[in-house]
Design a protein around this motif. Sequence first.
Motif, PDB file in Angstrom:
ATOM      1  N   ASN A   1       0.858  -1.185   0.000  1.00  0.00           N
ATOM      2  CA  ASN A   1       0.000   0.000   0.000  1.00  0.00           C
ATOM      3  C   ASN A   1       0.899   1.241   0.000  1.00  0.00           C
TER       4      ASN A   1
ATOM      5  N   SER B   1       0.422   4.320  -0.368  1.00  0.00           N
ATOM      6  CA  SER B   1       0.005   5.533   0.347  1.00  0.00           C
ATOM      7  C   SER B   1       0.297   5.411   1.839  1.00  0.00           C
ATOM      8  N   PHE B   2       0.321   4.184   2.369  1.00  0.00           N
ATOM      9  CA  PHE B   2       0.687   4.013   3.774  1.00  0.00           C
ATOM     10  C   PHE B   2       2.107   4.489   4.019  1.00  0.00           C
TER      11      PHE B   2
ATOM     12  N   PHE C   1      -0.674  -3.550   3.051  1.00  0.00           N
ATOM     13  CA  PHE C   1      -0.881  -4.076   1.694  1.00  0.00           C
ATOM     14  C   PHE C   1      -2.209  -3.581   1.136  1.00  0.00           C
ATOM     15  N   SER C   2      -2.183  -3.150  -0.135  1.00  0.00           N
ATOM     16  CA  SER C   2      -3.445  -2.729  -0.747  1.00  0.00           C
ATOM     17  C   SER C   2      -4.245  -3.962  -1.160  1.00  0.00           C
TER      18      SER C   2
ATOM     19  N   ASN D   1      -3.918  -4.967   6.324  1.00  0.00           N
ATOM     20  CA  ASN D   1      -4.664  -4.136   5.371  1.00  0.00           C
ATOM     21  C   ASN D   1      -4.097  -2.728   5.255  1.00  0.00           C
ATOM     22  N   LEU D   2      -3.324  -2.309   6.253  1.00  0.00           N
ATOM     23  CA  LEU D   2      -2.641  -1.030   6.131  1.00  0.00           C
ATOM     24  C   LEU D   2      -1.399  -1.167   5.261  1.00  0.00           C
TER      25      LEU D   2
END
Length: 373
Positions: free
Chosen positions: A221, A223-224, A290-291, A287-288
């Motif tokens: 992810n 954006s994280f 990995f998208s 979930n944070l």
Amino acid sequence: SFINFLKLLWHYGLNPLRMSMWVEDILDKFMRIYRYQMHDYAFSSNERLLHALGGNDFTRLLNQTIDEAMQKAGFSQKFINEVVCPAMRVNYAGLPSRVVGFLGFLAGAVSLAGVQSGLWSVKGGNKLVCSGLIYSSKAEVIPATVVITKLFSAGDPVKLYQVTYNTSSGLTGDTYDIVLIAAPLGHRMANINFQNFDPPIPEFPNPYHQTVTTLVHGRLNASFFGYQDPQAFHLGAIFTTNNPKLFFNSLGMVSPVGDIGVAGKLPLQSAIWKVFSKEVLTKEQLNLLFSSYDSVKVKPWLAYPEYSAPEKFPPIVLHEHLYYLNGLERAASAMEMSAIAARNAALLAFHRWHGHSASVDQEDLHEKLKTEL
Ligand SMILES: *[C@@H]1O[C@H](CO)[C@@H](O)[C@H](O)[C@H]1NC(C)=O
Ligand SMILES: *[C@@H]1O[C@H](CO)[C@@H](O)[C@H](O)[C@H]1NC(C)=O
Ligand SMILES: *[C@@H]1O[C@H](CO)[C@@H](O)[C@H](O)[C@H]1NC(C)=O
């Protein structure tokens, strides 16, 4: 790489160069052990072994945290926090670690800093090194829980040990002249019982540190990690500083053996990532990071001793001819350290059995072996 080098100088001054010299000096001394062992020298305690390699400088390192030792050696706190700690957190999640625990990290740092070609892995898994060694030693393997009993034989100077194996097909056993223990004797670790020993074989209360390895097949992810534009995200590894709010220690792409090209692959495509953390990651945490992801494998394991300075090594000689290898793990925990401890114990057992005191605990070996050439 030239621009990276300039950035490094700009941020940290000469610290990176000093560090590679510092590491090299420690490694040079550490590698003396191979010459000593090639000449059949052995040490009766882990302290003596370290002392023979690096003198008081080395044993003093045992009493310091990495912070203290590096500050004393003149490194800046910024460099320690931003470069040394993140690298440590890849392998050793717990800080402050003792510096000699640092030796294990050094091996990693050297390969991290160097080109990727310095690293190697075994096709089928590095665990094959262990089964390969057992195979080539022609050892007979008996999977069992073990009771070691000291045998009394009045007036008989020969010390014998009875080893009882509790296997899946029942109890068996045998008597031995020499017993070597190559499993951590800490609380709830090797689960070996000792009987008839007076004084009793001590408990080694040092706990082992849990590391959780999570292998995830998925997309990071971006954006994280602060990237608005996922296309701009090209990192293959993410290290972290010592921030208590973080729920993971490091994150790195894993590539198959022999596939050296994969490091340059765009990590936004689905890849296998290895995450190190202290606790098992929750679904929300995954979930944070990995998208999206389609498979997750979790392996919590007691990876290395909980380091805390200052501290003493467990003995190598537990009883006349009963030896313990894993104490050296408190200096650094790695397959290599186990091999060094094993060779030392084998040499020590041999020399003590035959009364070869000239090959045990020799001081100034480095000088002696120099003039021998
Ligand atoms: C390390 O610390 C212990 C206890 O504080 C002390 O007894 C020992 O002498 C120290 N060792 C060295 C090499 O400084
Ligand atoms: C052997 O192991 C089994 C299974 O763990 C256990 O139930 C049994 O009590 C053990 N026997 C002895 C003599 O320790
Ligand atoms: C990705 O990271 C952002 C920013 O932290 C977060 O809001 C989002 O829930 C994360 N997960 C996915 C699947 O985008």
